[in-house]
Enzyme design. Structure first.
Site, PDB file in Angstrom:
ATOM      1  CB  THR A 167      -0.182  -7.502   5.855  1.00 24.19           C
ATOM      2  OG1 THR A 167       0.936  -6.767   6.338  1.00 24.19           O
ATOM      3  CG2 THR A 167      -1.444  -6.751   6.275  1.00 24.19           C
ATOM      4  CG  ASP A 168       4.227  -7.957   9.071  1.00 29.13           C
ATOM      5  OD1 ASP A 168       3.737  -7.097   8.304  1.00 29.13           O
ATOM      6  OD2 ASP A 168       5.461  -8.114   9.191  1.00 29.13           O
ATOM      7  CD  GLU A 169       2.253  -2.687   6.801  1.00 26.06           C
ATOM      8  OE1 GLU A 169       1.485  -1.731   6.948  1.00 26.06           O
ATOM      9  OE2 GLU A 169       3.158  -2.721   5.961  1.00 26.06           O
ATOM     10  CE  LYS A 188      -4.463  -7.582   3.316  1.00 26.02           C
ATOM     11  NZ  LYS A 188      -4.828  -8.335   2.065  1.00 26.02           N
ATOM     12  CB  VAL A 202      16.210   6.999   3.837  1.00 24.45           C
ATOM     13  CG1 VAL A 202      16.047   6.383   5.220  1.00 24.45           C
ATOM     14  CG2 VAL A 202      17.039   6.104   2.928  1.00 24.45           C
ATOM     15  CE1 TYR A 211      -2.342  -3.383   2.493  1.00 25.73           C
ATOM     16  CE2 TYR A 211      -0.690  -3.236   4.240  1.00 25.73           C
ATOM     17  CZ  TYR A 211      -1.316  -3.956   3.232  1.00 25.73           C
ATOM     18  OH  TYR A 211      -0.928  -5.256   2.958  1.00 25.73           O
TER      19      TYR A 211
HETATM   20  P1  NAD Z   1       0.054  -5.597  -5.520  1.00 27.71           P
HETATM   21  O1  NAD Z   1      -0.421  -4.222  -5.208  1.00 27.71           O
HETATM   22  O2  NAD Z   1       1.352  -5.785  -6.222  1.00 27.71           O
HETATM   23  O3  NAD Z   1      -1.047  -6.359  -6.411  1.00 27.71           O
HETATM   24  C1  NAD Z   1      -2.423  -6.294  -6.119  1.00 27.71           C
HETATM   25  C2  NAD Z   1      -3.175  -6.907  -7.296  1.00 27.71           C
HETATM   26  O4  NAD Z   1      -4.577  -6.907  -6.958  1.00 27.71           O
HETATM   27  C3  NAD Z   1      -3.029  -6.117  -8.604  1.00 27.71           C
HETATM   28  O5  NAD Z   1      -2.814  -6.989  -9.686  1.00 27.71           O
HETATM   29  C4  NAD Z   1      -4.375  -5.401  -8.746  1.00 27.71           C
HETATM   30  O6  NAD Z   1      -4.753  -5.161 -10.083  1.00 27.71           O
HETATM   31  C5  NAD Z   1      -5.306  -6.397  -8.064  1.00 27.71           C
HETATM   32  N1  NAD Z   1      -6.502  -5.735  -7.549  1.00 27.71           N
HETATM   33  C6  NAD Z   1      -6.561  -4.608  -6.789  1.00 27.71           C
HETATM   34  N2  NAD Z   1      -7.848  -4.294  -6.532  1.00 27.71           N
HETATM   35  C7  NAD Z   1      -8.612  -5.256  -7.117  1.00 27.71           C
HETATM   36  C8  NAD Z   1     -10.014  -5.508  -7.183  1.00 27.71           C
HETATM   37  N3  NAD Z   1     -10.890  -4.670  -6.606  1.00 27.71           N
HETATM   38  N4  NAD Z   1     -10.439  -6.590  -7.850  1.00 27.71           N
HETATM   39  C9  NAD Z   1      -9.562  -7.433  -8.442  1.00 27.71           C
HETATM   40  N5  NAD Z   1      -8.232  -7.244  -8.438  1.00 27.71           N
HETATM   41  C10 NAD Z   1      -7.758  -6.168  -7.773  1.00 27.71           C
HETATM   42  O7  NAD Z   1       0.026  -6.382  -4.134  1.00 27.71           O
HETATM   43  P2  NAD Z   1       1.045  -7.474  -3.573  1.00 27.71           P
HETATM   44  O8  NAD Z   1       2.210  -6.796  -2.979  1.00 27.71           O
HETATM   45  O9  NAD Z   1       1.226  -8.517  -4.608  1.00 27.71           O
HETATM   46  O10 NAD Z   1       0.171  -8.044  -2.355  1.00 27.71           O
HETATM   47  C11 NAD Z   1      -0.763  -9.092  -2.585  1.00 27.71           C
HETATM   48  C12 NAD Z   1      -1.467  -9.405  -1.275  1.00 27.71           C
HETATM   49  O11 NAD Z   1      -0.529  -9.792  -0.286  1.00 27.71           O
HETATM   50  C13 NAD Z   1      -2.234  -8.221  -0.680  1.00 27.71           C
HETATM   51  O12 NAD Z   1      -3.444  -8.716  -0.136  1.00 27.71           O
HETATM   52  C14 NAD Z   1      -1.323  -7.696   0.415  1.00 27.71           C
HETATM   53  O13 NAD Z   1      -2.059  -7.098   1.449  1.00 27.71           O
HETATM   54  C15 NAD Z   1      -0.667  -8.992   0.877  1.00 27.71           C
HETATM   55  N6  NAD Z   1       0.687  -8.848   1.436  1.00 27.71           N
HETATM   56  C16 NAD Z   1       1.654  -8.169   0.746  1.00 27.71           C
HETATM   57  C17 NAD Z   1       2.944  -8.100   1.277  1.00 27.71           C
HETATM   58  C18 NAD Z   1       4.055  -7.377   0.547  1.00 27.71           C
HETATM   59  O14 NAD Z   1       5.121  -7.195   1.126  1.00 27.71           O
HETATM   60  N7  NAD Z   1       3.875  -6.964  -0.701  1.00 27.71           N
HETATM   61  C19 NAD Z   1       3.232  -8.721   2.505  1.00 27.71           C
HETATM   62  C20 NAD Z   1       2.206  -9.396   3.178  1.00 27.71           C
HETATM   63  C21 NAD Z   1       0.941  -9.468   2.627  1.00 27.71           C
HETATM   64  O1  DAU Z   2       4.723  -5.908   6.330  1.00 29.04           O
HETATM   65  C1  DAU Z   2       4.008  -6.319   5.214  1.00 29.04           C
HETATM   66  C2  DAU Z   2       3.684  -5.125   4.356  1.00 29.04           C
HETATM   67  O2  DAU Z   2       4.909  -4.713   3.759  1.00 29.04           O
HETATM   68  C3  DAU Z   2       2.636  -5.414   3.282  1.00 29.04           C
HETATM   69  O3  DAU Z   2       1.422  -5.723   3.900  1.00 29.04           O
HETATM   70  C4  DAU Z   2       2.450  -4.197   2.372  1.00 29.04           C
HETATM   71  O4  DAU Z   2       1.565  -4.507   1.318  1.00 29.04           O
HETATM   72  C5  DAU Z   2       3.805  -3.818   1.795  1.00 29.04           C
HETATM   73  O5  DAU Z   2       3.679  -2.647   1.021  1.00 29.04           O
HETATM   74  C6  DAU Z   2       4.824  -3.610   2.905  1.00 29.04           C
HETATM   75  O6  DAU Z   2       4.513  -2.424   3.673  1.00 29.04           O
HETATM   76  P1  DAU Z   2       5.667  -1.390   4.141  1.00 29.04           P
HETATM   77  O7  DAU Z   2       5.049  -0.085   4.377  1.00 29.04           O
HETATM   78  O8  DAU Z   2       6.507  -1.986   5.210  1.00 29.04           O
HETATM   79  O9  DAU Z   2       6.544  -1.419   2.763  1.00 29.04           O
HETATM   80  P2  DAU Z   2       7.263  -0.252   1.920  1.00 29.04           P
HETATM   81  O10 DAU Z   2       8.092  -0.932   0.903  1.00 29.04           O
HETATM   82  O11 DAU Z   2       6.300   0.784   1.477  1.00 29.04           O
HETATM   83  O12 DAU Z   2       8.216   0.397   3.010  1.00 29.04           O
HETATM   84  C7  DAU Z   2       9.189  -0.384   3.697  1.00 29.04           C
HETATM   85  C8  DAU Z   2       9.892   0.531   4.671  1.00 29.04           C
HETATM   86  O13 DAU Z   2      10.676   1.478   3.939  1.00 29.04           O
HETATM   87  C9  DAU Z   2       8.951   1.344   5.542  1.00 29.04           C
HETATM   88  O14 DAU Z   2       9.532   1.500   6.828  1.00 29.04           O
HETATM   89  C10 DAU Z   2       8.890   2.697   4.841  1.00 29.04           C
HETATM   90  C11 DAU Z   2      10.276   2.820   4.224  1.00 29.04           C
HETATM   91  N1  DAU Z   2      10.349   3.570   2.963  1.00 29.04           N
HETATM   92  C12 DAU Z   2       9.504   3.218   1.956  1.00 29.04           C
HETATM   93  C13 DAU Z   2       9.525   3.909   0.755  1.00 29.04           C
HETATM   94  C14 DAU Z   2       8.589   3.543  -0.360  1.00 29.04           C
HETATM   95  C15 DAU Z   2      11.275   4.585   2.801  1.00 29.04           C
HETATM   96  O15 DAU Z   2      12.068   4.875   3.721  1.00 29.04           O
HETATM   97  N2  DAU Z   2      11.316   5.250   1.618  1.00 29.04           N
HETATM   98  C16 DAU Z   2      10.465   4.974   0.602  1.00 29.04           C
HETATM   99  O16 DAU Z   2      10.537   5.663  -0.464  1.00 29.04           O
END
Ligand code: NAD
Ligand code: DAU
Length: 356
Positions: free
Chosen positions: A132-134, A162, A214, A158
């Site tokens: 992730t970019d985080e 990562k 928000v 988180y």
């Molecule tokens: P998600 O939470 O939707 O899915 C995670 C999956 O991993 C689930 O199916 C869960 O059951 C499985 N899992 C969790 N713990 C496990 C374990 N110990 N063993 C096996 N399986 C396990 O996540 P996502 O949003 O699909 O993200 C997937 C990957 O991409 C993550 O590594 C996350 O850090 C990365 N990522 C997500 C985003 C985003 O915006 N969602 C952006 C950049 C990177």
């Molecule tokens: O940047 C990549 C990341 O993006 C991934 O690595 C993470 O897995 C993914 O969850 C996401 O993280 P964020 O924290 O940016 O995503 P989230 O959707 O939780 O929140 C997006 C923005 O919106 C953040 O600034 C928090 C805000 N937010 C989120 C929720 C859930 C709100 O204002 N209200 C909310 O209820």
């Protein structure tokens, strides 16, 4: 075949569906089925002989080693993780457990398998770690976007977990020569995202007539990427990326949270005429340690591997809203008792506290 971890989650399930639509090669999906997983998401693959699902934890060394021995995958694409920042604030140890220890255990099982391969298979093997970019922390409004040279400065449990997993992946390349690729992507959105994240949460709350919470002033910025564009970038890096390298992936779509929520309200209003969804917007207490801005410079990926996102944020959001409207059953299924407990835990106090 390739081994995909976390394939029942949001990005992993989209990745598997896209992969099988484009390749003959099969997929072994290894997922522990945590709260974030919905195995029914991949029900359409039940009769596809190229698809195998095994429920296992990446931290279970013996189970993972047995899967490597049985299926002999030529590559691993590692999505499995605890992925929600707010949950990491309430309970950081689960994040250390899966993201750090789980990744370390998976890497160890993978190393043992890889070291036993014949030379040609060993050279062709790949371990793609999805990150992730985080991990790069928070940008000021005028700072340049993150690049592969940006310093690691994670701010939440988180992102710290990562970052730990990224460092382990890097170390396995440098120490053992395991052909590791790391991708760091910005915020994804699209079909099949669990409604704890901003975009699906706002859609399902809006349709249910609930507040749209928000955090803080809502001027935090994220760089949104449609999930199938993330999947195409991963396929491209897996195909042609250089082991040992990092590749940043982004959407060229920096947007404030408030703008995202207002756009969603407008899109929903067009589909449900007469309803003023924006009236449901409620500013609530901010996320502790909330990162202000993320933005990605993906020029390395574009220059070296010819990748660009295809979906604009406007068209991707419209498609996403339509997907959630068309899949009310999927939404109802994932809103279990555990989901409602999470909503109470994260928003109960917040909704009583107006943002300063
Ligand atoms: P998600 O939470 O939707 O899915 C995670 C999956 O991993 C689930 O199916 C869960 O059951 C499985 N899992 C969790 N713990 C496990 C374990 N110990 N063993 C096996 N399986 C396990 O996540 P996502 O949003 O699909 O993200 C997937 C990957 O991409 C993550 O590594 C996350 O850090 C990365 N990522 C997500 C985003 C985003 O915006 N969602 C952006 C950049 C990177
Ligand atoms: O940047 C990549 C990341 O993006 C991934 O690595 C993470 O897995 C993914 O969850 C996401 O993280 P964020 O924290 O940016 O995503 P989230 O959707 O939780 O929140 C997006 C923005 O919106 C953040 O600034 C928090 C805000 N937010 C989120 C929720 C859930 C709100 O204002 N209200 C909310 O209820």
């Amino acid at each position: 075949m390739i081994l995909v971890t976390g394939g029942c989650g949001f990005i992993g399930s989209n990745f598997i569906l896209d992969w099988l639509a484009e390749h003959e090669e099969g997929v072994l999906n290894v997922d522990a089925l945590t709260y974030a997983a919905n195995p029914k998401t991949l029900a359409s693959l039940a009769d596809d002989p190229r698809y195998v699902f095994v429920r296992a934890d990446i931290g279970d060394r013996a189970a993972i080693a047995a899967l490597f021995a049985q299926y002999r995958p030529r590559a691993v694409v590692h999505f499995a993780a605890e992925s929600h920042v707010d949950r990491s604030i309430h309970g950081p140890l689960a994040f250390v457990h899966t993201n750090v220890l789980g990744t370390a255990t998976l890497l160890e099982a993978c190393r043992a398998h890889w070291q036993g391969l014949p030379a040609a298979e060993r050279a062709a093997f790949r371990f793609l770690h999805v990150s992730t970019d985080e991990v790069f922390g928070s940008l000021g409004p005028n700072e340049p976007r993150f690049t592969e040279a940006s310093q690691y400065q994670p701010n939440s449990p988180y992102s710290a977990s990562k970052a730990g997993s990224d460092h382990l992946a890097r170390a396995y390349f440098h120490t053992y020569g395991l052909p590791v690729l790391v991708t760091n992507c910005s915020n994804n959105y699209g079909p099949r995202q669990f409604p704890e994240k901003l975009i699906p949460l706002m859609i399902v709350n809006a349709l249910a007539g609930k507040p749209l919470p928000v955090y803080g002033d809502g001027h935090q910025v994220r760089d949104w990427l449609y999930v199938s564009d993330h999947c195409s970038a991963i396929r491209r890096v897996l195909e042609a990326g250089r082991p040992g390298e990092l590749y940043l992936i982004g959407g060229d779509a920096e947007t404030t949270n408030l703008d995202v929520v207002h756009t969603l309200c407008r899109l929903l209003g067009e589909r449900r005429p007469g309803q003023d969804f924006a009236a449901q917007i409620t500013h609530v207490a901010d996320r502790p340690g909330h990162d202000r801005r993320y933005a990605i410079d993906f020029s390395k990926l574009e220059r070296e591997l010819g990748w660009r996102p295809r979906e604009s944020f406007a068209s991707g959001l419209a498609r996403t809203v339509q997907w959630y409207l068309d899949h009310a059953e999927w939404v109802a299924e994932v809103q279990s008792g555990a989901y409602r407990d999470w909503v109470d835990k994260n928003y109960g106090a917040r909704l009583g506290v107006a943002a300063s």
